[in-house]
Scaffold this active site. Structure first.
Site, PDB file in Angstrom:
ATOM      1  N   CYS A  71      13.407  -7.920  28.999  1.00 55.20           N
ATOM      2  CA  CYS A  71      13.664  -6.596  28.418  1.00 55.20           C
ATOM      3  C   CYS A  71      12.319  -5.984  28.034  1.00 55.20           C
ATOM      4  O   CYS A  71      11.279  -6.413  28.536  1.00 55.20           O
ATOM      5  CB  CYS A  71      14.621  -6.698  27.223  1.00 55.20           C
ATOM      6  SG  CYS A  71      13.984  -7.667  25.837  1.00 55.20           S
ATOM      7  N   ASN A 125      11.234  -8.185  24.211  1.00 60.32           N
ATOM      8  CA  ASN A 125      11.529  -9.632  24.141  1.00 60.32           C
ATOM      9  C   ASN A 125      11.843 -10.082  22.712  1.00 60.32           C
ATOM     10  O   ASN A 125      11.485 -11.186  22.292  1.00 60.32           O
ATOM     11  CB  ASN A 125      10.382 -10.470  24.746  1.00 60.32           C
ATOM     12  CG  ASN A 125      10.732 -11.952  24.963  1.00 60.32           C
ATOM     13  OD1 ASN A 125       9.855 -12.816  24.904  1.00 60.32           O
ATOM     14  ND2 ASN A 125      11.990 -12.283  25.191  1.00 60.32           N
ATOM     15  N   CYS A 157      15.073  -8.525  21.309  1.00 61.07           N
ATOM     16  CA  CYS A 157      16.510  -8.235  21.161  1.00 61.07           C
ATOM     17  C   CYS A 157      17.323  -8.709  22.368  1.00 61.07           C
ATOM     18  O   CYS A 157      17.978  -9.746  22.332  1.00 61.07           O
ATOM     19  CB  CYS A 157      16.742  -6.739  20.939  1.00 61.07           C
ATOM     20  SG  CYS A 157      15.979  -6.078  19.438  1.00 61.07           S
ATOM     21  N   ARG A 158      17.281  -7.939  23.449  1.00 58.65           N
ATOM     22  CA  ARG A 158      18.202  -8.197  24.555  1.00 58.65           C
ATOM     23  C   ARG A 158      17.893  -9.462  25.336  1.00 58.65           C
ATOM     24  O   ARG A 158      18.805 -10.236  25.657  1.00 58.65           O
ATOM     25  CB  ARG A 158      18.218  -6.979  25.505  1.00 58.65           C
ATOM     26  CG  ARG A 158      18.849  -5.754  24.870  1.00 58.65           C
ATOM     27  CD  ARG A 158      18.545  -4.506  25.663  1.00 58.65           C
ATOM     28  NE  ARG A 158      17.119  -4.166  25.610  1.00 58.65           N
ATOM     29  CZ  ARG A 158      16.549  -3.170  26.271  1.00 58.65           C
ATOM     30  NH1 ARG A 158      17.292  -2.436  27.080  1.00 58.65           N
ATOM     31  NH2 ARG A 158      15.269  -2.917  26.139  1.00 58.65           N
ATOM     32  N   SER A 159      16.622  -9.687  25.688  1.00 58.41           N
ATOM     33  CA  SER A 159      16.345 -10.848  26.549  1.00 58.41           C
ATOM     34  C   SER A 159      16.437 -12.191  25.820  1.00 58.41           C
ATOM     35  O   SER A 159      16.933 -13.155  26.412  1.00 58.41           O
ATOM     36  CB  SER A 159      15.025 -10.694  27.319  1.00 58.41           C
ATOM     37  OG  SER A 159      13.911 -10.614  26.479  1.00 58.41           O
ATOM     38  N   ASP A 214      19.485  -0.510  24.827  1.00 56.35           N
ATOM     39  CA  ASP A 214      18.446  -0.918  23.878  1.00 56.35           C
ATOM     40  C   ASP A 214      18.971  -0.729  22.452  1.00 56.35           C
ATOM     41  O   ASP A 214      19.262   0.387  22.040  1.00 56.35           O
ATOM     42  CB  ASP A 214      17.224  -0.031  24.121  1.00 56.35           C
ATOM     43  CG  ASP A 214      16.053  -0.379  23.226  1.00 56.35           C
ATOM     44  OD1 ASP A 214      16.236  -1.144  22.259  1.00 56.35           O
ATOM     45  OD2 ASP A 214      14.953   0.139  23.495  1.00 56.35           O
TER      46      ASP A 214
HETATM   47  P1  4NP Z   1      14.356  -5.290  23.370  1.00 56.90           P
HETATM   48  O1  4NP Z   1      14.437  -4.162  22.220  1.00 56.90           O
HETATM   49  O2  4NP Z   1      13.622  -4.655  24.550  1.00 56.90           O
HETATM   50  O3  4NP Z   1      15.773  -5.551  23.658  1.00 56.90           O
HETATM   51  O4  4NP Z   1      13.610  -6.462  22.783  1.00 56.90           O
HETATM   52  C1  4NP Z   1      13.320  -3.429  21.830  1.00 56.90           C
HETATM   53  C2  4NP Z   1      12.444  -3.957  20.905  1.00 56.90           C
HETATM   54  C3  4NP Z   1      11.353  -3.227  20.509  1.00 56.90           C
HETATM   55  C4  4NP Z   1      11.139  -1.965  21.018  1.00 56.90           C
HETATM   56  C5  4NP Z   1      12.008  -1.438  21.945  1.00 56.90           C
HETATM   57  C6  4NP Z   1      13.108  -2.177  22.356  1.00 56.90           C
HETATM   58  N1  4NP Z   1      10.024  -1.225  20.594  1.00 56.90           N
HETATM   59  O5  4NP Z   1       9.858  -0.081  21.063  1.00 56.90           O
HETATM   60  O6  4NP Z   1       9.235  -1.686  19.756  1.00 56.90           O
END
Ligand code: 4NP
Length: 159
Positions: free
Chosen positions: A9, A12, A14-16, A126
């Protein structure tokens, strides 16, 4: 040898990590630990070194899932190390595809929603800037895709 899958993602956190955790739990419940390996990474370096987001850890723990690991950035070496690279959304899919400059690894790069049926979103949404519900939505969607993902990894070898 074990089949290796990498969930990717943006952050790294939340989703992944959730994808990795749901996958590992799914595999363990079926007694398939000796057949699969999983890891996760982010296309960005925004959160490198951080544990999974607290909100995601809480949502996961309500399902008996303990999310571990630290954020790392996706790297070229991952194309060699993994058999399947699963992007959580189309933006991350594009990033990964473009890092494969010689186009030698395109076949192993997939979008997570390739493994869910019609009627589900193309992107695992997201959850970072949204409310609490977003984290449960992510976990629901991940659980939905695990059968299809395992089938794909299996290459029909189990029949
Ligand atoms: P992830 O979520 O891609 O699922 O880990 C996010 C975590 C942080 C950010 C965006 C999405 N960020 O912009 O900091």
């Amino acid at each position: 040898s074990r089949k290796r899958v990498l969930f990717v993602c943006l952050g790294n956190i939340c989703r992944s990590p959730a994808g990795e955790g749901v996958f590992k739990q799914y595999v363990a419940e079926r007694g398939l630990d000796s057949e699969y390996q999983a890891d996760s990474a982010g296309t960005s370096a925004y959160h490198v070194g951080e544990p999974p987001d607290r909100r995601m850890r809480q949502a996961a723990s309500r399902r008996g899932l303990d999310l571990t690991g630290r954020s790392r950035q996706f790297s070229d070496i991952d194309f060699e190390r993994f058999d399947l690279i699963v992007a959580m959304d189309r933006s991350n899919l594009r990033s990964i595809r473009s890092m494969d400059r010689q186009g030698r690894h395109q076949d192993k790069i997939k979008l997570f929603s390739d493994f869910v049926g019609d009627g589900f979103p193309e992107d695992v949404p997201d959850p970072y800037y949204g409310g609490r519900d977003g984290f449960d939505t992510v976990l629901d969607l991940l659980e939905e895709g695990m059968d299809g993902l395992l089938e794909h990894l299996d290459g029909g070898s189990r029949g």
